[in-house]
Design a protein around this motif. Structure first.
Motif, mmCIF file in Angstrom:
data_model
loop_
_atom_site.group_PDB
_atom_site.id
_atom_site.type_symbol
_atom_site.label_atom_id
_atom_site.label_comp_id
_atom_site.label_asym_id
_atom_site.label_seq_id
_atom_site.Cartn_x
_atom_site.Cartn_y
_atom_site.Cartn_z
ATOM 1 N N ILE A 1 33.464 30.482 38.972
ATOM 2 C CA ILE A 1 34.262 30.986 40.117
ATOM 3 C C ILE A 1 35.503 31.954 39.189
ATOM 4 O O ILE A 1 35.890 32.789 39.973
ATOM 5 C CB ILE A 1 34.926 29.605 40.484
ATOM 6 C CG1 ILE A 1 33.876 28.960 41.073
ATOM 7 C CG2 ILE A 1 36.171 29.934 41.536
ATOM 8 C CD1 ILE A 1 34.421 27.542 41.578
ATOM 9 N N VAL A 2 35.820 31.557 37.931
ATOM 10 C CA VAL A 2 37.073 32.148 37.429
ATOM 11 C C VAL A 2 36.842 32.770 36.266
ATOM 12 O O VAL A 2 36.186 32.019 35.323
ATOM 13 C CB VAL A 2 38.249 31.192 37.324
ATOM 14 C CG1 VAL A 2 39.660 32.003 36.826
ATOM 15 C CG2 VAL A 2 38.630 30.650 38.730
ATOM 16 N N ALA A 3 37.164 34.133 35.987
ATOM 17 C CA ALA A 3 36.957 34.491 34.549
ATOM 18 C C ALA A 3 38.211 34.613 33.822
ATOM 19 O O ALA A 3 39.424 34.619 34.148
ATOM 20 C CB ALA A 3 36.737 36.082 34.647
ATOM 21 N N ASN A 4 38.011 33.942 32.540
ATOM 22 C CA ASN A 4 39.319 33.719 31.676
ATOM 23 C C ASN A 4 39.086 34.359 30.215
ATOM 24 O O ASN A 4 38.066 34.489 29.811
ATOM 25 C CB ASN A 4 39.446 32.147 31.239
ATOM 26 C CG ASN A 4 39.712 31.507 32.655
ATOM 27 O OD1 ASN A 4 40.581 31.613 33.204
ATOM 28 N ND2 ASN A 4 38.675 30.635 33.046
ATOM 29 N N ALA A 5 40.142 35.083 29.894
ATOM 30 C CA ALA A 5 40.465 35.670 28.446
ATOM 31 C C ALA A 5 40.249 34.551 27.496
ATOM 32 O O ALA A 5 40.506 33.352 27.684
ATOM 33 C CB ALA A 5 41.755 36.274 28.243
ATOM 34 N N SER B 1 40.131 49.380 29.743
ATOM 35 C CA SER B 1 41.219 49.478 29.044
ATOM 36 C C SER B 1 42.461 50.074 29.606
ATOM 37 O O SER B 1 43.668 49.116 29.484
ATOM 38 C CB SER B 1 41.036 50.441 27.808
ATOM 39 O OG SER B 1 39.948 49.727 26.904
ATOM 40 N N LYS B 2 42.514 51.112 30.447
ATOM 41 C CA LYS B 2 43.610 51.462 31.288
ATOM 42 C C LYS B 2 44.022 50.255 32.356
ATOM 43 O O LYS B 2 45.486 50.033 32.390
ATOM 44 C CB LYS B 2 43.462 52.452 31.917
ATOM 45 C CG LYS B 2 43.431 53.760 30.918
ATOM 46 C CD LYS B 2 43.237 55.274 31.889
ATOM 47 C CE LYS B 2 43.164 56.208 30.999
ATOM 48 N NZ LYS B 2 42.147 57.194 31.190
ATOM 49 N N MET B 3 43.199 49.617 32.840
ATOM 50 C CA MET B 3 43.380 48.716 33.854
ATOM 51 C C MET B 3 44.067 47.464 32.987
ATOM 52 O O MET B 3 45.252 46.968 33.436
ATOM 53 C CB MET B 3 42.378 48.105 34.407
ATOM 54 C CG MET B 3 41.687 48.939 35.526
ATOM 55 S SD MET B 3 40.151 48.744 36.266
ATOM 56 C CE MET B 3 40.346 47.268 37.077
ATOM 57 N N ALA C 1 37.856 42.580 28.623
ATOM 58 C CA ALA C 1 36.709 41.668 28.708
ATOM 59 C C ALA C 1 36.697 40.735 29.897
ATOM 60 O O ALA C 1 35.693 40.566 30.707
ATOM 61 C CB ALA C 1 36.401 40.680 27.456
ATOM 62 N N THR C 2 37.919 40.332 30.503
ATOM 63 C CA THR C 2 37.937 39.550 31.645
ATOM 64 C C THR C 2 38.110 40.453 32.848
ATOM 65 O O THR C 2 37.206 40.040 33.775
ATOM 66 C CB THR C 2 39.411 38.988 31.797
ATOM 67 O OG1 THR C 2 39.847 38.410 30.504
ATOM 68 C CG2 THR C 2 39.601 38.161 32.600
ATOM 69 N N ILE C 3 38.210 41.790 32.828
ATOM 70 C CA ILE C 3 38.078 42.631 33.888
ATOM 71 C C ILE C 3 36.402 43.046 34.017
ATOM 72 O O ILE C 3 35.924 42.988 35.010
ATOM 73 C CB ILE C 3 38.911 43.840 33.613
ATOM 74 C CG1 ILE C 3 40.161 43.618 33.700
ATOM 75 C CG2 ILE C 3 38.530 45.113 34.777
ATOM 76 C CD1 ILE C 3 41.479 44.530 33.553
ATOM 77 N N GLN D 1 34.792 39.838 35.640
ATOM 78 C CA GLN D 1 35.208 39.839 37.092
ATOM 79 C C GLN D 1 34.558 40.841 37.820
ATOM 80 O O GLN D 1 34.047 40.553 38.790
ATOM 81 C CB GLN D 1 36.810 40.152 37.337
ATOM 82 C CG GLN D 1 37.250 39.788 38.581
ATOM 83 C CD GLN D 1 36.921 38.173 38.911
ATOM 84 O OE1 GLN D 1 37.343 37.393 38.452
ATOM 85 N NE2 GLN D 1 36.195 38.067 40.105
ATOM 86 N N SER D 2 34.433 41.871 37.239
ATOM 87 C CA SER D 2 33.504 43.095 37.863
ATOM 88 C C SER D 2 32.155 42.772 38.061
ATOM 89 O O SER D 2 31.537 42.797 39.033
ATOM 90 C CB SER D 2 33.724 44.553 36.801
ATOM 91 O OG SER D 2 32.600 45.266 37.530
ATOM 92 N N TYR D 3 31.536 42.249 37.122
ATOM 93 C CA TYR D 3 30.146 41.608 37.295
ATOM 94 C C TYR D 3 29.900 40.577 38.346
ATOM 95 O O TYR D 3 29.062 40.265 39.045
ATOM 96 C CB TYR D 3 29.692 41.217 35.882
ATOM 97 C CG TYR D 3 28.369 40.404 35.578
ATOM 98 C CD1 TYR D 3 27.248 41.362 35.701
ATOM 99 C CD2 TYR D 3 28.230 39.146 35.871
ATOM 100 C CE1 TYR D 3 26.032 40.599 35.910
ATOM 101 C CE2 TYR D 3 26.893 38.333 35.739
ATOM 102 C CZ TYR D 3 25.963 39.262 35.985
ATOM 103 O OH TYR D 3 24.530 38.795 35.919
ATOM 104 N N MET D 4 30.963 39.579 38.226
ATOM 105 C CA MET D 4 31.086 38.550 39.226
ATOM 106 C C MET D 4 31.140 38.947 40.582
ATOM 107 O O MET D 4 30.334 38.781 41.382
ATOM 108 C CB MET D 4 32.111 37.530 38.951
ATOM 109 C CG MET D 4 31.785 36.773 37.730
ATOM 110 S SD MET D 4 33.482 35.658 37.275
ATOM 111 C CE MET D 4 33.662 34.852 38.191
#
Length: 138
Positions: free
Chosen positions: A23-27, A96-98, A124-126, A129-132
């Motif tokens: 459900i949640v992506a975490n660093a 990386s910019k995000m 990596a978290t972004i 999340q993009s994949y999810m």
């Protein structure tokens, strides 16, 4: 089972994971490329990972960027060392910019914001999340 994402760099690999319900992506952390296999072997002893998600750098026209060859080698390494875990690739053009923008707006103290590994783990978290998000539309 968790999903695990990587923002591959030749100096550091940013790693993010989901919770077991995805459900949640975490660093999670950053690891030096030379230590990634040992890190993953240790992690996989206690956690189940369904899919590895790797950010693939691309040019604006969609072609592979010059750093893509390093990422392709990393994907080969994952597939060889952990053949039971599928690898998905995600376009990481702006992560990386995000990540830098997220850090700048976070209100963190300057010293913390300047930690190089922070951008990698947030990238990596972004990516994760993009994949999810892309899977939720299937």
């Amino acid at each position: 089972m968790r999903l695990m994402a990587f923002d591959y760099g030749t100096k550091r690999i940013g790693i993010a994971v989901t919770d077991p319900l995805q459900i949640v992506a975490n660093a999670l952390t950053t690891v030096h490329p030379d230590e990634i296999v040992d890190f993953l072997k240790n992690y996989l002893q206690t956690e189940q990972v369904e899919t590895f998600v790797v950010g693939k750098p691309r040019q604006m026209d969609g072609s592979d960027s010059e750093s893509a060859s390093h990422v392709i080698g990393f994907i080969r390494l994952l597939k060889k060392q952990f053949p039971a875990i599928p690898v998905a690739e995600v376009d990481e053009r702006f992560t990386s910019k995000m990540a830098s923008a997220v850090i700048a707006q976070s209100g963190m103290k300057k010293g913390k914001r300047q930690q190089k590994g922070l951008v990698d783990t947030i990238s990596a978290t972004i990516i994760l999340q993009s994949y999810m998000d892309s899977r939720s539309f299937l």
